[in-house]
Design an enzyme around this catalytic site. Structure first.
Site, PDB file in Angstrom:
ATOM      1  N   CYS A  63      36.869  47.836  10.680  1.00  0.00           N
ATOM      2  CA  CYS A  63      35.897  48.933  10.736  1.00  0.00           C
ATOM      3  C   CYS A  63      35.943  49.628  12.101  1.00  0.00           C
ATOM      4  O   CYS A  63      36.922  50.317  12.394  1.00  0.00           O
ATOM      5  CB  CYS A  63      34.521  48.397  10.358  1.00  0.00           C
ATOM      6  SG  CYS A  63      33.469  49.662   9.664  1.00  0.00           S
TER       7      CYS A  63
ATOM      8  N   HIS B 168      34.416  44.947   6.087  1.00  0.00           N
ATOM      9  CA  HIS B 168      34.024  43.804   6.935  1.00  0.00           C
ATOM     10  C   HIS B 168      34.361  42.477   6.256  1.00  0.00           C
ATOM     11  O   HIS B 168      33.502  41.889   5.582  1.00  0.00           O
ATOM     12  CB  HIS B 168      32.508  43.845   7.166  1.00  0.00           C
ATOM     13  CG  HIS B 168      32.069  44.804   8.218  1.00  0.00           C
ATOM     14  ND1 HIS B 168      31.673  44.409   9.473  1.00  0.00           N
ATOM     15  CD2 HIS B 168      31.966  46.148   8.200  1.00  0.00           C
ATOM     16  CE1 HIS B 168      31.338  45.463  10.187  1.00  0.00           C
ATOM     17  NE2 HIS B 168      31.502  46.529   9.442  1.00  0.00           N
TER      18      HIS B 168
ATOM     19  N   GLU C   5      34.563  39.539   7.388  1.00  0.00           N
ATOM     20  CA  GLU C   5      33.812  38.386   7.919  1.00  0.00           C
ATOM     21  C   GLU C   5      32.482  38.192   7.203  1.00  0.00           C
ATOM     22  O   GLU C   5      31.850  37.139   7.335  1.00  0.00           O
ATOM     23  CB  GLU C   5      33.598  38.549   9.436  1.00  0.00           C
ATOM     24  CG  GLU C   5      32.474  39.473   9.881  1.00  0.00           C
ATOM     25  CD  GLU C   5      32.784  40.968   9.699  1.00  0.00           C
ATOM     26  OE1 GLU C   5      33.877  41.304   9.223  1.00  0.00           O
ATOM     27  OE2 GLU C   5      31.897  41.782  10.038  1.00  0.00           O
TER      28      GLU C   5
HETATM   29  N1  GLN Z   1      30.894  54.122  11.925  1.00  0.00           N
HETATM   30  C1  GLN Z   1      31.171  53.171  12.956  1.00  0.00           C
HETATM   31  C2  GLN Z   1      31.998  53.804  14.079  1.00  0.00           C
HETATM   32  O1  GLN Z   1      32.246  54.943  14.075  1.00  0.00           O
HETATM   33  C3  GLN Z   1      31.897  51.961  12.400  1.00  0.00           C
HETATM   34  C4  GLN Z   1      30.990  51.164  11.510  1.00  0.00           C
HETATM   35  C5  GLN Z   1      31.312  49.706  11.409  1.00  0.00           C
HETATM   36  O2  GLN Z   1      32.093  49.157  12.194  1.00  0.00           O
HETATM   37  N2  GLN Z   1      30.680  49.046  10.480  1.00  0.00           N
HETATM   38  O3  GLN Z   1      32.381  53.135  14.968  1.00  0.00           O
END
Ligand code: GLN
Length: 193
Positions: free
Chosen positions: A71, A173, A175
């Site tokens: 992410c 995610h 994890e």
């Molecule tokens: N939207 C977040 C960002 O721009 C990432 C979101 C996340 O890691 N769950 O960093």
């Protein structure tokens, strides 16, 4: 420095791997591989600068340290961030471009089954041509995939798990699903190749 690192450590522990939390260059140098967790990529980027870790991190990318970015971590490892903030850095560890918050805002976060499609040679003992339950939280999208990048899972025809050499990234995610450690096991396989 920020984000969902504790649950990644638990996943690594279940996979039989020791981990440390990296907050300075010495800790980074002591690692055989690195996970950059989900969280907020603009904050992680700022914290890398504030803790004088930016150069060491760029060097680790240059030296091909195996890395998994989930992410926000995926955003940091990308080549280009299409809608990053002006002071936000990405490190070009994998030849993809990303769009932040591709699936919408926090309230649009969702869970879904995704299709894994990983060559069995990577991890013959894992179910790698099967579904995986994925949690997307303000998740980034992959807007460009370079020729050398393998797409290992898609959601709605969009790449959500990619690999190039020793670097793996996921929009979701892994994890957060403690009963399924396949993404971490795949990363360990990639890191050991
Ligand atoms: N939207 C977040 C960002 O721009 C990432 C979101 C996340 O890691 N769950 O960093």
């Amino acid at each position: 420095m920020q984000g969902a690192f504790a649950l990644h450590q638990e996943a690594l522990h279940r996979c039989g791997v020791e981990s440390v939390q990296v907050r300075n260059a010495d800790q980074l140098l002591s690692c055989d591989a690195l996970i950059i967790p989900g969280g907020e990529s603009t904050v992680i980027s700022k914290m890398l600068k504030a803790n004088c870790l930016e150069a060491a991190f760029a060097a680790a990318v240059q030296n091909k340290l195996p890395m998994l970015g989930t992410c926000a971590g995926m955003i940091l490892l990308a080549n280009e961030i299409e809608d990053g903030t002006p002071d936000q850095t990405s490190f070009g560890a994998i030849d993809i471009d990303v769009t932040r918050n591709f699936y919408g805002r926090q309230v649009d976060s969702f869970e879904s089954a995704i299709e894994l499609n990983v060559p069995p040679s990577i991890a013959s003992k894992l179910e790698t041509e099967a579904q995986l339950h994925a949690v997307f939280i303000r998740a980034p999208g992959v807007s460009r995939v370079g020729d050398a990048v393998e797409v290992w899972a898609t959601y709605d025809n969009e790449p959500v798990l990619c690999r190039q050499n020793q670097v793996m990234v996921s929009s979701f995610h892994p994890e957060l699903i403690p009963e399924d450690d396949r993404v971490h096991q795949l990363f360990l396989a990639v890191a050991n190749q």
